[in-house]
Design an enzyme around this catalytic site. Structure first.
Site, PDB file in Angstrom:
ATOM      1  N   LYS A  83       0.874  -1.182   0.000  1.00 51.37           N
ATOM      2  CA  LYS A  83       0.000   0.000   0.000  1.00 51.37           C
ATOM      3  C   LYS A  83       0.908   1.228   0.000  1.00 51.37           C
ATOM      4  O   LYS A  83       1.131   1.866   1.023  1.00 51.37           O
ATOM      5  CB  LYS A  83      -0.947  -0.034   1.199  1.00 51.37           C
ATOM      6  CG  LYS A  83      -2.127   0.897   1.046  1.00 51.37           C
ATOM      7  CD  LYS A  83      -3.233   0.563   2.021  1.00 51.37           C
ATOM      8  CE  LYS A  83      -4.308   1.617   2.047  1.00 51.37           C
ATOM      9  NZ  LYS A  83      -5.084   1.738   0.811  1.00 51.37           N
ATOM     10  N   GLU A 134      -8.667  -6.350  -8.896  1.00 49.16           N
ATOM     11  CA  GLU A 134      -9.414  -5.707  -7.807  1.00 49.16           C
ATOM     12  C   GLU A 134     -10.070  -4.460  -8.395  1.00 49.16           C
ATOM     13  O   GLU A 134     -10.169  -4.327  -9.611  1.00 49.16           O
ATOM     14  CB  GLU A 134      -8.474  -5.358  -6.649  1.00 49.16           C
ATOM     15  CG  GLU A 134      -7.335  -4.424  -7.048  1.00 49.16           C
ATOM     16  CD  GLU A 134      -6.498  -3.936  -5.860  1.00 49.16           C
ATOM     17  OE1 GLU A 134      -6.947  -4.029  -4.708  1.00 49.16           O
ATOM     18  OE2 GLU A 134      -5.375  -3.449  -6.116  1.00 49.16           O
TER      19      GLU A 134
END
Ligand code: PMP
Length: 291
Positions: free
Chosen positions: A149, A182
């Site tokens: 991330k 995703e």
């Protein structure tokens, strides 16, 4: 609003960092988006663990222990009297000089912001979202792994903008092989013939904390679960679909690229996951203000 920077709290107007910070110059850093519900910081230890994994993967040493940083997150909520809301935790490579190398970045910058969050409008939770597949594919894990991330979100932002141009609020991102990875800021699940599926992380996804929470709830709801690579075909023929994320929570999808999912209404199992998730948010995580 009081903002935490490197151990001190600053009013919003005075919360500033160097223009030589490599977080700004290069997106060199990592972050977390965390929610507070009912006077607790939801899934805090999971977010902290993921942050340290992201940092380790980019050789960034966080100048606090996990315990210290967790306490700093709770303290930031406390300082702002925030019992429900959103916390953004950012660790940048820190101030250095122009030039890519982080060699001269001696001290990572640690920022914690506690704020209110704009959710998707309520009607989308009731009636479901329409999404499209973005033309922009997810970053190849061999180039920059989406499991990290990192502050480098341009890939997701471009896909999100493509969605906005097409009039939708979220987009599905494929990997460079054309398999489902995703969404721009959420993970994706489908249910087909009673079985729940989501793509494996190695397809090019972030290991979502909400994703894992849903997997943990599957037993309780009585839905078998598999991680499985998927094509757009698997999405089109699914009975139910929903997205998961800290901000979005669990949000139903009823249309993909113009095709209705199932009968075009919010799925029954999806509704059960939405309810179970929202119940869980009320009881997990460290308490912010003792009453
Ligand atoms: N994928 C991406 C690209 C994200 O940025 C996020 C977080 N907004 C998610 C998935 C969902 O992860 P989480 O459930 O941990 O918020």
């Amino acid at each position: 609003m009081k903002i935490f920077i490197d151990g001190e709290f600053y009013p919003e107007a005075e919360a500033k960092i160097s223009v030589f910070d490599h977080g700004l110059l290069y997106g060199d850093g990592v972050f977390e988006g965390i929610r507070a519900y009912n006077n607790r910081v939801f899934k805090l230890s999971e977010h902290i663990d993921r942050l340290y994994d992201s940092a380790k993967a980019i050789l960034l040493e966080i100048p606090y222990t996990k315990e210290e940083l967790s306490e700093a997150v709770v303290e930031t909520c406390r300082q702002n009297g925030m019992k429900n809301g959103y916390v953004r935790l950012v660790i940048t490579r820190g101030p250095g000089y122009l030039g890519l190398s982080p060699d001269r970045c001696k001290k990572p910058t640690v920022i914690i912001i506690a704020a209110l969050l704009e959710l998707y409008p309520k009607e989308f939770y009731e009636n479901g979202l329409a999404v499209i597949t973005a033309p922009t594919t997810r970053t190849n894990p061999a180039a920059l792994n989406p499991a990290i991330k990192s502050l480098n979100y341009l890939n997701n932002i471009m896909a999100k903008v493509e969605g906005s141009l097409a009039g939708v609020h979220e987009v599905i991102m494929l990997n460079s092989e054309g398999l489902v990875a995703e969404c721009s800021g959420d993970n994706i699940f489908v249910i087909k013939n009673g079985v729940m599926r989501t793509p494996p992380i190695y397809m090019g996804a972030l290991g979502g904390i909400t994703r894992q929470t849903i997997v943990d709830l599957a037993d309780q709801i009585g839905v078998p679960f598999q991680e499985q690579p998927m094509t757009r075909y698997d999405l089109f023929v699914s009975d139910e679909m929903f997205l998961t994320g800290t901000g979005a929570e669990v949000i139903p999808v009823v249309k993909v690229d113009g095709r209705s999912i199932g009968d075009g209404s919010v799925g029954e199992k999806t509704k059960q996951f939405m309810t179970a998730y929202s119940e869980l948010t009320q009881t997990d995580g460290p308490v912010i203000l003792s009453e």
